[in-house]
Write an enzyme that holds these catalytic residues in place. Structure first.
Site, mmCIF file in Angstrom:
data_model
loop_
_atom_site.group_PDB
_atom_site.id
_atom_site.type_symbol
_atom_site.label_atom_id
_atom_site.label_comp_id
_atom_site.label_asym_id
_atom_site.label_seq_id
_atom_site.Cartn_x
_atom_site.Cartn_y
_atom_site.Cartn_z
ATOM 1 N N LYS A 9 -23.476 8.939 -0.039
ATOM 2 C CA LYS A 9 -22.584 7.870 -0.352
ATOM 3 C C LYS A 9 -21.403 7.085 0.900
ATOM 4 O O LYS A 9 -21.312 8.232 1.366
ATOM 5 C CB LYS A 9 -21.508 8.496 -1.118
ATOM 6 N N SER A 25 -34.350 -5.477 2.738
ATOM 7 C CA SER A 25 -33.584 -4.030 2.700
ATOM 8 C C SER A 25 -32.467 -4.232 2.713
ATOM 9 O O SER A 25 -31.979 -5.603 2.517
ATOM 10 C CB SER A 25 -34.615 -3.328 3.629
ATOM 11 N N TYR A 58 -34.360 -0.329 0.603
ATOM 12 C CA TYR A 58 -33.997 0.513 1.324
ATOM 13 C C TYR A 58 -33.752 0.697 2.456
ATOM 14 O O TYR A 58 -33.069 -0.948 3.224
ATOM 15 C CB TYR A 58 -35.243 0.380 1.587
#
Length: 116
Positions: A9, A25, A58
């Site tokens: 995180k 992305s 991603y």
């Protein structure tokens, strides 16, 4: 059976730039990626604290130490420069593995420096 748990995180990252016309992305300072245990091309969930949008994409590495968080492609329609986001990576593990697992969490300041 496997469970999906939080493994990485980046909390309160500030988006430094957006590039709409890009294949898609999110580019993240590679030092921040390392601190949170996020790998290149890993699937992540992004939650925008400014507007409530959530999306999946991603990760591609950006220059280490640059503080860059660049939203690329169609996601730039949902997340904007200077927005504060939470970037979450998940992993699969057995329930037994999950009991002792601790995610890597990096809390960032307004300049994307790690404060905790």
């Amino acid at each position: 059976m496997f469970v999906k748990i939080l493994k990485s995180k980046l909390h309160r990252a500030r988006v430094t730039e957006t590039k709409l016309h890009y294949p898609g992305s999110i580019a993240i300072d590679s030092a921040l990626m390392e601190a949170a245990g996020i790998l290149p091309y890993e699937h992540v969930l992004i939650a925008d604290l400014d507007n409530g949008n959530r999306l999946e994409t991603y990760v591609v590495p950006a220059e280490a130490g640059s503080g860059q968080i660049i939203v690329l492609g169609a996601a730039a329609q949902l997340i904007h420069e200077k927005d504060i986001v939470i970037i979450l990576g998940f992993g699969l593990c057995t329930p037994e593995e999950a009991k002792g697992f601790k995610p890597k969490i990096a809390v960032l300041d307004e300049n994307n420096n790690i404060v905790n």
